[in-house]
Design an enzyme around this catalytic site. Structure first.
Site, PDB file in Angstrom:
ATOM      1  N   CYS A  28       7.062 -29.626 -22.742  1.00 54.32           N
ATOM      2  CA  CYS A  28       7.104 -30.149 -21.365  1.00 54.32           C
ATOM      3  C   CYS A  28       5.736 -30.636 -20.905  1.00 54.32           C
ATOM      4  CB  CYS A  28       7.648 -29.080 -20.421  1.00 54.32           C
ATOM      5  SG  CYS A  28       9.441 -28.809 -20.604  1.00 54.32           S
ATOM      6  N   ASP A  34      18.802 -10.587 -29.011  1.00 51.11           N
ATOM      7  CA  ASP A  34      18.622 -11.715 -29.941  1.00 51.11           C
ATOM      8  C   ASP A  34      19.837 -12.607 -29.822  1.00 51.11           C
ATOM      9  OD1 ASP A  34      20.330 -11.812 -32.788  1.00 51.11           O
ATOM     10  OD2 ASP A  34      20.449  -9.898 -31.721  1.00 51.11           O
ATOM     11  N   CYS A  89       8.527 -25.955 -16.211  1.00 48.71           N
ATOM     12  CA  CYS A  89       8.193 -25.331 -17.496  1.00 48.71           C
ATOM     13  C   CYS A  89       6.816 -25.787 -17.972  1.00 48.71           C
ATOM     14  CB  CYS A  89       9.248 -25.713 -18.536  1.00 48.71           C
ATOM     15  SG  CYS A  89       8.952 -25.020 -20.179  1.00 48.71           S
ATOM     16  N   HIS A  94      11.223 -25.950 -27.026  1.00 49.54           N
ATOM     17  CA  HIS A  94      11.407 -25.758 -25.583  1.00 49.54           C
ATOM     18  C   HIS A  94      12.348 -24.594 -25.284  1.00 49.54           C
ATOM     19  CE1 HIS A  94      12.254 -26.470 -21.349  1.00 49.54           C
ATOM     20  NE2 HIS A  94      13.540 -26.360 -21.676  1.00 49.54           N
ATOM     21  N   ASP A 134      18.529  -7.779 -39.606  1.00 54.41           N
ATOM     22  CA  ASP A 134      19.917  -7.408 -39.410  1.00 54.41           C
ATOM     23  C   ASP A 134      20.475  -6.945 -40.757  1.00 54.41           C
ATOM     24  OD1 ASP A 134      22.421  -7.047 -38.444  1.00 54.41           O
ATOM     25  OD2 ASP A 134      22.767  -9.116 -37.852  1.00 54.41           O
ATOM     26  N   CYS A 138       5.800 -25.208 -21.242  1.00 56.70           N
ATOM     27  CA  CYS A 138       5.817 -25.105 -22.704  1.00 56.70           C
ATOM     28  C   CYS A 138       5.073 -26.295 -23.317  1.00 56.70           C
ATOM     29  CB  CYS A 138       7.252 -25.035 -23.227  1.00 56.70           C
ATOM     30  SG  CYS A 138       8.119 -26.617 -23.293  1.00 56.70           S
TER      31      CYS A 138
END
Length: 377
Positions: A315, A272, A310, A341, A90, A312
């Protein structure tokens, strides 16, 4: 570099390639590592495991510390943080906007006081391009002015015109830097930024003007800064028809899962937001049934994962009860697991959006999840 490979309505399924990493699949959510790190103890290798395709860092913050000259001497931001995928930086314009009480805007650029120690800094289009060239990112964002909402029409118009002139200067300097023999990344791209506050006619005029400049992509900036959500969608609707079809479209700093779904429906490719990591650090977690606060007492003996839907790394291994305990005990691991997560959830959301467009099922996905993901459980 970028191609649209499928459409459903205005929703676009694309592929994007730049100097680092393989082919990025779009729509894509970029994981925000403002100072070269995801807040919450997540490193570049974790990002790979969490499905991140593009990492985003900030020009203003890295210029202050460790200094873009230091990053350059360390071989550029990719080598410094050990991330081998694409990086977008940015321009620093939004951070300058946030320092409203400490800045002075002129045609040359902006003089402002460092939020660290108060020392005076000047940044204009050329300086922003030079800093981002030193960082060696794949995508450099043009230096712009992000106008506070609500703004007067007269100020927003003058700001649009100045941002256009700044983009023209950014383009000249960016092209020059890319030709230097010692440039960190000579294939660095430049994205222009659309401004215009919440005035549709200014947004459209500005988009038409910046589209005449040969940028590698275009962003919609200055939204999600206080205006109602429906107004944000109205501005996207106004601008999108005038954005080049063959260039990536990036909605800066947005947003909630529902915002992302709705913006994809309006033709946006890149996103984003600090929200997933910031919310996670306070125990606010995203699931496919809505958002939850893991600190709530009802999770004290809950053996379930954060989200049974989930897969991930968090999890798969830990219970709600354990993560709640970590937050209650103020253990840093709690923040790290929560951030992991939420980032995985956002990256998975982008993947599921892509899969839905591929299968001509995006509108059904939108109907099921746009409202569901906005609710609290």
């Amino acid at each position: 570099m970028f191609k649209v490979i499928k459409k459903e309505g205005r929703a676009r399924r694309g592929e994007f390639q730049c100097a680092h990493g393989g082919v990025v699949q779009t729509p894509v959510f970029m994981n925000v590592g403002t100072q070269g790190a995801i807040k919450g103890g997540v490193d570049a290798f974790d990002l790979k495991d969490l499905g991140c395709q593009i990492e985003l860092s900030n020009t203003y913050h890295l210029h202050l510390r460790p200094g873009d000259d230091v990053v350059r001497q360390m071989g550029g931001l990719h080598r410094f943080m050990r991330w081998d995928g694409p990086i977008l930086t940015d321009s620093g314009g939004f951070q300058v906007f946030s320092l409203s009480g400490l800045r002075k805007i002129k045609e040359e650029g902006v003089t402002f006081a460092s939020h660290l120690d108060g020392h005076k800094i000047f940044m204009g289009p050329e300086e922003s391009m030079q800093i981002q060239s030193n960082l060696g990112s794949d995508i450099a964002m043009a230096f712009d002015e992000c106008v506070e909402n609500p703004a007067t029409y007269e100020y927003a118009k003058a700001s649009c015109e100045r941002t256009l002139r700044w983009l023209q200067r950014c383009k000249v300097e960016h092209d020059r830097l890319n030709t230097l023999p010692d440039t960190v990344n000579p294939r660095q791209m430049l994205f222009g930024i659309n401004q215009g506050a919440t005035f549709a006619d200014l947004r459209v005029w500005h988009m038409k003007e910046i589209a005449k400049i040969d940028c590698d992509g275009f962003a919609i900036g200055g939204l999600a800064v206080g205006e109602p959500t429906e107004v944000m969608y109205e501005m996207i609707d106004a601008v999108e028809p005038h954005m080049p079809e063959d260039k990536p479209r990036y909605l800066m700093g947005v947003g909630t899962p529902s915002n992302i779904i709705e913006a994809v429906a309006r033709g946006v490719d890149f996103f984003d937001c600090v929200m997933p990591a910031r919310n996670a650090r306070h125990g606010k977690l995203f699931t496919w049934q809505g958002a939850m606060n893991i600190k709530n007492a009802k999770y004290k003996l809950d053996e379930q994962p954060i989200d049974p839907e989930c897969d991930c790394p968090v999890c798969r291994k830990f219970s709600r009860a354990y993560i709640r305990h970590l937050f209650t005990a103020e253990e840093m691991l709690g923040m790290r697991l929560a951030v992991m997560h939420n980032l995985y959830f956002y990256n998975k959301l982008a993947q599921r959006i892509r899969d839905a467009i591929d299968a001509d099922e995006f509108e059904n996905f939108r109907k099921e999840y746009s409202e569901k993901l906005a609710r609290r459980i």
